[in-house]
Design an enzyme around this catalytic site. Structure first.
Site, mmCIF file in Angstrom:
data_model
loop_
_atom_site.group_PDB
_atom_site.id
_atom_site.type_symbol
_atom_site.label_atom_id
_atom_site.label_comp_id
_atom_site.label_asym_id
_atom_site.label_seq_id
_atom_site.Cartn_x
_atom_site.Cartn_y
_atom_site.Cartn_z
ATOM 1 N N ARG A 111 0.828 -1.204 0.000
ATOM 2 C CA ARG A 111 0.000 0.000 0.000
ATOM 3 C C ARG A 111 0.863 1.254 0.000
ATOM 4 O O ARG A 111 2.028 1.224 0.317
ATOM 5 C CB ARG A 111 -0.926 0.026 1.241
ATOM 6 C CG ARG A 111 -2.232 -0.749 1.047
ATOM 7 C CD ARG A 111 -3.369 -0.107 1.839
ATOM 8 N NE ARG A 111 -3.648 1.241 1.339
ATOM 9 C CZ ARG A 111 -4.416 2.114 1.983
ATOM 10 N NH1 ARG A 111 -4.951 1.816 3.150
ATOM 11 N NH2 ARG A 111 -4.643 3.309 1.459
ATOM 12 N N ARG A 132 -14.038 4.849 -2.678
ATOM 13 C CA ARG A 132 -12.760 4.879 -3.380
ATOM 14 C C ARG A 132 -12.874 4.092 -4.684
ATOM 15 O O ARG A 132 -12.400 2.956 -4.796
ATOM 16 C CB ARG A 132 -11.651 4.347 -2.485
ATOM 17 C CG ARG A 132 -11.344 5.291 -1.333
ATOM 18 C CD ARG A 132 -10.195 4.808 -0.470
ATOM 19 N NE ARG A 132 -9.972 5.752 0.632
ATOM 20 C CZ ARG A 132 -9.060 5.602 1.567
ATOM 21 N NH1 ARG A 132 -8.271 4.533 1.558
ATOM 22 N NH2 ARG A 132 -8.920 6.498 2.524
ATOM 23 N N GLU A 142 -3.258 2.778 -6.237
ATOM 24 C CA GLU A 142 -3.827 1.538 -5.709
ATOM 25 C C GLU A 142 -5.040 1.175 -6.561
ATOM 26 O O GLU A 142 -5.950 2.000 -6.735
ATOM 27 C CB GLU A 142 -4.249 1.732 -4.246
ATOM 28 C CG GLU A 142 -3.088 2.072 -3.324
ATOM 29 C CD GLU A 142 -3.515 2.451 -1.907
ATOM 30 O OE1 GLU A 142 -2.649 2.436 -1.002
ATOM 31 O OE2 GLU A 142 -4.700 2.789 -1.697
ATOM 32 N N ARG A 195 3.482 -4.403 3.669
ATOM 33 C CA ARG A 195 2.968 -4.710 5.009
ATOM 34 C C ARG A 195 3.077 -6.209 5.244
ATOM 35 O O ARG A 195 2.520 -6.999 4.485
ATOM 36 C CB ARG A 195 1.523 -4.213 5.121
ATOM 37 C CG ARG A 195 1.466 -2.698 4.897
ATOM 38 C CD ARG A 195 0.078 -2.122 5.001
ATOM 39 N NE ARG A 195 0.177 -0.644 5.012
ATOM 40 C CZ ARG A 195 -0.834 0.169 5.210
ATOM 41 N NH1 ARG A 195 -2.049 -0.306 5.413
ATOM 42 N NH2 ARG A 195 -0.642 1.483 5.225
ATOM 43 N N ASP A 201 -2.843 -0.321 8.751
ATOM 44 C CA ASP A 201 -1.826 0.740 8.768
ATOM 45 C C ASP A 201 -0.759 0.487 9.829
ATOM 46 O O ASP A 201 0.397 0.875 9.680
ATOM 47 C CB ASP A 201 -2.482 2.095 9.083
ATOM 48 C CG ASP A 201 -3.406 2.562 7.977
ATOM 49 O OD1 ASP A 201 -3.308 2.034 6.855
ATOM 50 O OD2 ASP A 201 -4.233 3.461 8.245
ATOM 51 N N ARG A 250 -6.198 16.367 1.906
ATOM 52 C CA ARG A 250 -7.313 15.486 2.270
ATOM 53 C C ARG A 250 -8.153 16.157 3.355
ATOM 54 O O ARG A 250 -7.623 16.573 4.387
ATOM 55 C CB ARG A 250 -6.726 14.166 2.771
ATOM 56 C CG ARG A 250 -7.691 13.225 3.458
ATOM 57 C CD ARG A 250 -7.008 11.885 3.656
ATOM 58 N NE ARG A 250 -7.768 10.977 4.507
ATOM 59 C CZ ARG A 250 -7.577 9.663 4.556
ATOM 60 N NH1 ARG A 250 -6.634 9.110 3.811
ATOM 61 N NH2 ARG A 250 -8.288 8.900 5.336
ATOM 62 N N TYR A 309 -5.108 5.420 -3.079
ATOM 63 C CA TYR A 309 -4.057 6.437 -3.052
ATOM 64 C C TYR A 309 -3.395 6.530 -4.422
ATOM 65 O O TYR A 309 -3.263 5.536 -5.132
ATOM 66 C CB TYR A 309 -2.995 6.070 -2.006
ATOM 67 C CG TYR A 309 -3.400 6.341 -0.569
ATOM 68 C CD1 TYR A 309 -4.719 6.300 -0.165
ATOM 69 C CD2 TYR A 309 -2.429 6.631 0.391
ATOM 70 C CE1 TYR A 309 -5.070 6.554 1.156
ATOM 71 C CE2 TYR A 309 -2.767 6.883 1.714
ATOM 72 C CZ TYR A 309 -4.092 6.836 2.089
ATOM 73 O OH TYR A 309 -4.430 7.084 3.395
ATOM 74 N N GLU A 365 -3.674 14.179 5.012
ATOM 75 C CA GLU A 365 -2.638 13.860 4.025
ATOM 76 C C GLU A 365 -2.625 14.884 2.884
ATOM 77 O O GLU A 365 -3.678 15.344 2.457
ATOM 78 C CB GLU A 365 -2.877 12.458 3.452
ATOM 79 C CG GLU A 365 -2.697 11.373 4.495
ATOM 80 C CD GLU A 365 -3.156 10.005 4.020
ATOM 81 O OE1 GLU A 365 -2.471 9.024 4.325
ATOM 82 O OE2 GLU A 365 -4.194 9.908 3.362
#
Ligand SMILES: *[C@@H]1O[C@H](CO)[C@@H](O)[C@H](O)[C@H]1NC(C)=O
Ligand SMILES: *[C@@H]1O[C@H](CO)[C@@H](O)[C@H](O)[C@H]1NC(C)=O
Ligand SMILES: *[C@@H]1O[C@H](CO)[C@@H](O)[C@H](O)[C@H]1NC(C)=O
Length: 382
Positions: free
Chosen positions: A48, A310, A361, A67, A73, A250, A339, A234
């Protein structure tokens, strides 16, 4: 003589309109490749937060969080990198340039910034950003002085900046080309959810020392937020042609709109005055990290253009410094998309002027399935 002048005027008019139509933007996806696929193979659960930059020598570097154990996250991660020396046609295998071990609240990307004078590539990321089972957040920097081939051991910038939670970007930092503060490195990011806001860090010595610059704090600051509170998060800075820095932000709690906030710094990132804040209602947004880029007097913007979900990765462009956006937007991917970040090569070559590169993404059921790189021909769609 009069006839000669007349013919010359006609010739100049034809030339000008030819140039204008030549410059008309009609983007076309020239090439698209999946750089990383989160299929749970190997040591990585999910890729990510993609970042992208050209180096001073014209190599293209892509980075992403790898990750290790989950898509969340928080958790241990690598920083994964791929490198292309042929403008994105072919890519190196993945190398893991940072490994945070088994940290519970591991690393978070991040901003990549290139210093054109020293040819250094710097990647800035955070450790323990969420302060989950750890108490001190750190801002870290890794640097490559050989075009991205090798990376120095991470440096702890919190020794200079303090230990405040700071999540750079995600995206790129800038080196100011124009006055004020030409040559300065400016990296902007955000704070923790409670102590949120946009914060910029600055370096006037090519990344050796860093200090805190301008901030645009959330309201109420350092307190729990409610829906529709003012909560800048962000962000992506770009330098405009008047030397100002425009930061596309954001809008975490949908203050005022389901759209992007834009704030400008007129002093090289020292301050982010509230007088320079506005809401861009054309840039509808589902609360996500988005891409922005300035190239050849055109401002580009990428995000999943939907007020709720999204989905619908879209490229927009503005011929008026972001005041208005052209009506025709380009849909890059209709499905789940998250993103994104953009780059392009600043050079004198006609070829390099034609392309911008978008990393994002992309998935079928969920946006976090792959990291895709689209090479976009700006004048190819006709
Ligand atoms: C970074 O420096 C700060 C301030 O000196 C310190 O508190 C923190 O533990 C350091 N972080 C790391 C990862 O070394
Ligand atoms: C996708 O974006 C375009 C351009 O902003 C917009 O017109 C369209 O309604 C969007 N579609 C969806 C499904 O969000
Ligand atoms: C955009 O900004 C530049 C630099 O300030 C200026 O020269 C130009 O006229 C602006 N363009 C528009 C359409 O406002």
């Amino acid at each position: 003589m009069d006839l000669f002048l007349y013919l010359r005027l006609i010739w100049m008019f034809l030339l000008a309109s030819a140039l204008r139509s030549e410059m008309q933007i009609k983007p076309l996806i020239y090439d698209e490749q999946l750089l990383w696929v989160s299929n749970g193979a190997g040591e990585v659960n999910t890729y990510r937060i993609p970042l992208l930059t050209f180096t001073s020598r014209g190599s293209l570097l892509a980075f992403t969080e790898a990750r290790k154990d989950s898509s969340g996250d928080i958790g241990a991660k690598f920083i994964a990198m791929k490198r292309s020396i042929d403008r994105g046609a072919t890519w190196s295998p993945t190398s893991f340039i940072v490994d945070d071990g088994i940290l519970v609240d591991g690393l978070n990307l991040g901003s990549v910034v290139v210093d054109e004078q020293t040819q250094s590539v710097m990647l800035i990321y955070s450790l323990c950003f969420h302060q989950y089972q750890c108490s001190t957040s750190s801002t870290m920097l890794v640097e490559s002085l050989d075009d991205g081939l090798t990376w120095n051991a991470p440096r702890n910038l919190s020794v200079q900046l303090g230990v405040k939670s700071f999540a750079p970007g995600p995206g790129f930092g800038i080196q100011k080309r124009l006055s004020p503060a030409a040559g300065r490195l400016v990296v902007c990011g955000h704070g923790t959810i409670e102590g949120d806001g946009v914060f910029c860090i600055l370096s006037d010595d090519h990344g050796r020392t860093w200090r805190n610059g301008g901030s645009l704090k959330s309201i109420p600051y350092n307190q729990p937020k409610q829906s529709q509170d003012f909560n800048p998060d962000e962000c992506q800075p770009v330098e405009m042609q008047d030397g100002s820095i425009m930061i596309n932000v954001r809008n975490q709690n949908n203050y005022h709109c389901h759209c992007r906030m834009v704030v400008r710094s007129l002093d090289g990132g020292e301050t982010l005055p509230v007088e320079e804040l506005r809401f861009d209602h054309t840039l509808v947004d589902p609360v996500v990290a988005a891409g922005a880029l300035q190239k050849e007097e055109v401002l580009y913007f990428s995000n999943p253009a939907n007020s709720q979900k999204r989905v619908n990765m879209t490229l927009r462009w503005s011929l008026t410094n972001g005041t208005t956006w052209e009506n025709e937007a380009m849909q890059i991917w209709a499905g789940p998309s998250g993103y994104s970040s953009m780059t392009s090569l600043v050079s004198n070559s006609v070829e390099d002027k034609k392309y911008i590169y978008l990393i994002y993404e992309k998935g079928h059921k969920e946006s976090i399935e792959t990291i895709s790189l689209a090479k976009i021909h700006l004048y190819g769609g006709r």
